[in-house]
Design a protein around this motif. Structure first.
Motif, PDB file in Angstrom:
ATOM      1  N   ALA A 179       0.839  -1.203   0.000  1.00 37.08           N
ATOM      2  CA  ALA A 179       0.000   0.000   0.000  1.00 37.08           C
ATOM      3  C   ALA A 179       0.875   1.255   0.000  1.00 37.08           C
ATOM      4  CB  ALA A 179      -0.935   0.000   1.204  1.00 37.08           C
ATOM      5  N   SER A 180       1.952   1.222   0.762  1.00 36.63           N
ATOM      6  CA  SER A 180       2.866   2.366   0.806  1.00 36.63           C
ATOM      7  C   SER A 180       3.520   2.593  -0.556  1.00 36.63           C
ATOM      8  CB  SER A 180       3.959   2.144   1.852  1.00 36.63           C
ATOM      9  OG  SER A 180       3.404   2.117   3.139  1.00 36.63           O
ATOM     10  N   ILE A 181       3.856   1.509  -1.246  1.00 35.61           N
ATOM     11  CA  ILE A 181       4.471   1.638  -2.572  1.00 35.61           C
ATOM     12  C   ILE A 181       3.536   2.395  -3.502  1.00 35.61           C
ATOM     13  CG2 ILE A 181       5.153   0.339  -4.640  1.00 35.61           C
ATOM     14  CD1 ILE A 181       6.246  -1.819  -2.666  1.00 35.61           C
ATOM     15  N   ARG A 182       2.256   2.006  -3.514  1.00 31.64           N
ATOM     16  CA  ARG A 182       1.275   2.704  -4.372  1.00 31.64           C
ATOM     17  C   ARG A 182       1.181   4.183  -3.995  1.00 31.64           C
ATOM     18  NH1 ARG A 182      -1.351  -2.112  -3.541  1.00 31.64           N
ATOM     19  NH2 ARG A 182      -2.612  -1.269  -1.837  1.00 31.64           N
ATOM     20  N   ALA A 193       9.399   4.531  -2.755  1.00 32.43           N
ATOM     21  CA  ALA A 193       8.704   3.352  -3.263  1.00 32.43           C
ATOM     22  C   ALA A 193       9.698   2.210  -3.487  1.00 32.43           C
ATOM     23  CB  ALA A 193       7.963   3.683  -4.559  1.00 32.43           C
ATOM     24  N   GLU A 194      10.860   2.533  -4.026  1.00 31.13           N
ATOM     25  CA  GLU A 194      11.879   1.505  -4.260  1.00 31.13           C
ATOM     26  C   GLU A 194      12.385   0.929  -2.941  1.00 31.13           C
ATOM     27  OE1 GLU A 194      14.088  -1.211  -6.047  1.00 31.13           O
ATOM     28  OE2 GLU A 194      12.587   0.065  -6.998  1.00 31.13           O
ATOM     29  N   GLN A 195      12.543   1.768  -1.940  1.00 30.04           N
ATOM     30  CA  GLN A 195      12.971   1.301  -0.618  1.00 30.04           C
ATOM     31  C   GLN A 195      11.943   0.316  -0.043  1.00 30.04           C
ATOM     32  OE1 GLN A 195      13.940   4.516   2.015  1.00 30.04           O
ATOM     33  NE2 GLN A 195      14.131   3.182   3.788  1.00 30.04           N
ATOM     34  N   GLU A 196      10.671   0.626  -0.209  1.00 27.59           N
ATOM     35  CA  GLU A 196       9.604  -0.268   0.268  1.00 27.59           C
ATOM     36  C   GLU A 196       9.640  -1.590  -0.496  1.00 27.59           C
ATOM     37  OE1 GLU A 196       7.060   0.343   2.806  1.00 27.59           O
ATOM     38  OE2 GLU A 196       8.578   1.829   3.314  1.00 27.59           O
TER      39      GLU A 196
END
Length: 151
Positions: free
Chosen positions: A64-67, A78-81
């Motif tokens: 969800a955080s990536i989105r 987003a890449e870190q997630e």
């Protein structure tokens, strides 16, 4: 499972992989938190199945955080997630691909002699018992429903 995570943490610390070590420490902290809650309710910690649930929830939260990060244009976050999701998934059972999931659904429908949509619950219960944590059961329910409609 705890031992695998502990060993991975030791390896990450020894190889000076700070991001991996931090992610693994988060996993262990979440497990210890769940252990503490279990002990407070009179149980002796949590089993691997419950640890799996904790890890799956962590993957869902990060997805969800990536989105959210992608929508906000924060691609580095987003890449870190995504990296954290990959680290967490190392400790979860391997997920079935679409072909394997369809085959498993077909096997269950055949094995329990399901003959219509009224057998949907029995099929899903059998899938969850045979393949815990190995497939997305929402997608599997769609496959089973399609198979039962053909009967």
């Amino acid at each position: 499972m705890r031992e695998r995570i502990d060993a991975a943490l030791q390896g990450a610390v020894e190889s000076n992989d700070k991001h991996r070590a931090a992610t693994l420490r988060l996993l262990l902290a979440a497990i210890q938190d769940r252990d503490a809650r279990a002990r407070a309710s009179g149980r002796d910690g949590v089993a691997d199945a419950e640890i799996e649930q904790v890890l799956q929830k962590m993957v869902q939260q990060r997805s969800a955080s990536i989105r959210d990060f992608e929508e906000a244009g924060q691609l580095d976050l987003a890449e870190q997630e995504r990296e954290e999701v990959e680290i967490i998934r190392e400790f979860l059972p391997k997920q079935f691909d679409d072909v394997a999931m369809k085959e498993a659904c077909e096997d269950v429908v055949r094995d329990i002699n399901a003959s219509g949509l009224r057998d949907m619950g029995r099929c899903m219960a059998a899938l969850k018992q045979r393949y815990p944590g190995q497939m997305d059961f929402v997608r599997a329910s769609c496959v089973v429903k399609d198979l039962l409609r053909l009967d």
